[in-house]
Write an enzyme that holds these catalytic residues in place. Structure first.
Site, short mmCIF file in Angstrom:
data_model
loop_
_atom_site.label_atom_id
_atom_site.label_comp_id
_atom_site.label_asym_id
_atom_site.label_seq_id
_atom_site.Cartn_x
_atom_site.Cartn_y
_atom_site.Cartn_z
CG HIS A 1 41.83 117.45 -0.30
ND1 HIS A 1 41.77 118.68 0.55
CD2 HIS A 1 40.85 116.72 0.11
CE1 HIS A 1 41.08 118.44 1.50
NE2 HIS A 1 40.45 117.27 1.49
CB THR B 1 32.21 112.39 7.08
OG1 THR B 1 33.32 111.93 7.34
CG2 THR B 1 32.31 113.16 5.58
NE ARG C 1 39.33 107.18 1.10
CZ ARG C 1 39.47 108.27 1.69
NH1 ARG C 1 38.98 108.22 3.23
NH2 ARG C 1 40.13 109.18 1.17
CG HIS D 1 39.63 121.90 3.90
ND1 HIS D 1 38.43 121.45 3.38
CD2 HIS D 1 40.11 120.55 4.41
CE1 HIS D 1 38.02 120.33 3.34
NE2 HIS D 1 39.17 119.65 3.99
CB CYS D 2 40.55 123.57 9.67
SG CYS D 2 39.75 125.13 9.79
CG HIS D 3 37.62 118.85 9.03
ND1 HIS D 3 36.66 119.08 8.14
CD2 HIS D 3 38.90 118.44 8.49
CE1 HIS D 3 37.20 118.74 7.09
NE2 HIS D 3 38.47 118.41 7.00
CG ASN E 1 39.06 108.79 7.88
OD1 ASN E 1 38.88 107.73 8.56
ND2 ASN E 1 38.25 109.78 7.72
CG ASP F 1 42.08 117.87 5.87
OD1 ASP F 1 40.92 117.98 6.00
OD2 ASP F 1 42.61 116.85 5.62
#
Length: 306
Positions: free
Chosen positions: A183, A79, A132, A33-35, A263, A258
Site C-alpha cells: 500500500h 493476520t 494496531r 494482493h488479496c486474502h 478492518n 486487497d
C-alpha cells in the site's frame, strides 16, 4: 465443535455485487494482493487475533477473480489466521496453479517446513509493523526468519505506516531478500505527493531491492470515491501518489484488490471501481501491462514469465 465467534462489532463485509469494470485488463493480469478469511467453520481464526472478520473463502475469491477479469491471484496470509497458513494454502492448492501465497512463519520454523511451503506455492513471508494489528515486531526474530527464507529465493512483504519508516529503514535495508511494500507504505495523502515524506519513501525504494504495491486507495483516501461529469472516479486524492510510483519504478510495481478488505470502517469499496482506478495511476497500456502482468509474473511465476 466449538461455537463460531461473532464478527467484530461494526465489521464491514465485502461488497457482494461488484460492478463490472469498464477497464479491460490485459490478458494474464494478476491480483497481487488479496486474502482469504476462513471459512471459520473449516479454518478457525487464531486465538491471538486482533479482529474477527466475516467469512471470505477461496470460492468467493476465485469468483471475484473471474468477474473482474484477472487470471491469477497472490494470496497474502491474513493476520486473523496468525501463523496457521492452512486457509491460504488450501486456496493456493485449489487454484490449479493460478495462485501463489505469502505466508506468516515463526522464527523456529524448520527447513523442512519451509521447503514444504515453497513446494505448495509460497513465495514470500509477511512482516507486519502496523501497531494496531500486532503487539510487537521483534526485529531480531524477523531477521532470523529472513535469513531462513533467503535461500529459497523468497521475498519479504512489509506492512508499515509512513510515519514509522525513519526508525525502520535501516532494519529493512539490511534484510537479505527482495522487499515488497504494501500500500505504498501508507502515505498521508493530505500531504503533497512530491513532499519530503513520500519522497523519502521513494528514495528508500530507489536505493534498495524494493517493489511497491500500488494498492488500497480506499484505506488511504480522505475524500473517498467520487463521481464527476457522469464518470466514476476512484479516490482521486490517492492518484498522484500511485502515479508517481508507477512512473518512477515501472518495473517494480504491483497491484491488488486487497479483497476481502479487512478492518475498513468508513465504507466497503466496489472492487469494479477499484479496477477502473488502475487507469488513473497507470495511464498507458505499457504501464498497465507491466503493473498487472510482467512484474507479478516475474516475481511469483518466474519460470512462466515472458
Amino acid at each position: 465443535m466449538s461455537a463460531l465467534s461473532p464478527k467484530t462489532p461494526g465489521w464491514l463485509d465485502w461488497y457482494p455485487e461488484p460492478s463490472e469494470p469498464a477497464l479491460a485488463l490485459p490478458p494474464g493480469s494478476v491480483d497481487a494482493h488479496c486474502h482469504v478469511f476462513g471459512p471459520q467453520a473449516t479454518f478457525p481464526f487464531a486465538p491471538e487475533r486482533k479482529y474477527t472478520p466475516c467469512d471470505g473463502g477461496k470460492d468467493e475469491l476465485f469468483a471475484l477473480r473471474d468477474h473482474l477479469g484477472f487470471a491469477r491471484n497472490v494470496i497474502v496470509q491474513a493476520t486473523c489466521h496468525g501463523a496457521d497458513n492452512s486457509a491460504m494454502l488450501d486456496a493456493v492448492s485449489a487454484s490449479g496453479g493460478r495462485a501463489r501465497g505469502v505466508a506468516t512463519v515463526r522464527p523456529d520454523t524448520g527447513e523442512d517446513e519451509l521447503r514444504a511451503l515453497d513446494a505448495a506455492g509460497v513465495r514470500g513471508v509477511r512482516f507486519n509493523f502496523v501497531k494496531r494489528l500486532v503487539d510487537a515486531a521483534p526485529t531480531e526474530q524477523l531477521r532470523t526468519i529472513a535469513e531462513k527464507v533467503a535461500p529459497l529465493g523468497w521475498h519479504i512483504v512489509l506492512y508499515f505506516e509512513a510515519a514509522d519508516l525513519p526508525e525502520l529503514e535501516h532494519f529493512f535495508g539490511a534484510l537479505p531478500t527482495p522487499l515488497v511494500v504494501d500500500h505504498m507504505g501508507r502515505p498521508d495523502v493530505t500531504r503533497p505527493s512530491d513532499g519530503p515524506e513520500f519522497s523519502r519513501f521513494l528514495r528508500f525504494v530507489e536505493h534498495h531491492d524494493v517493489w511497491v504495491k500500488v494498492t488500497c486507495p480506499e484505506r488511504l483516501s480522505v475524500t473517498g470515491p467520487s463521481a464527476l461529469d457522469g464518470q466514476r472516479h476512484s479516490y482521486t486524492d490517492v492518484v498522484p501518489f500511485g502515479r508517481r510510483v508507477v512512473e518512477e519504478f515501472p518495473d517494480r510495481v504491483l497491484w491488488g484488490t486487497d479483497w476481502p478488505h479487512p478492518n475498513l470502517t468508513g465504507h466497503m469499496p466496489d472492487d469494479g471501481l477499484l479496477v477502473d482506478g488502475i487507469a488513473q495511476v497507470a495511464r498507458t497500456e505499457e504501464e498497465r501491462h507491466k503493473l498487472l502482468v510482467d512484474n507479478p509474473m516475474r516475481l511469483y511465476w518466474p519460470d512462466e514469465a515472458v
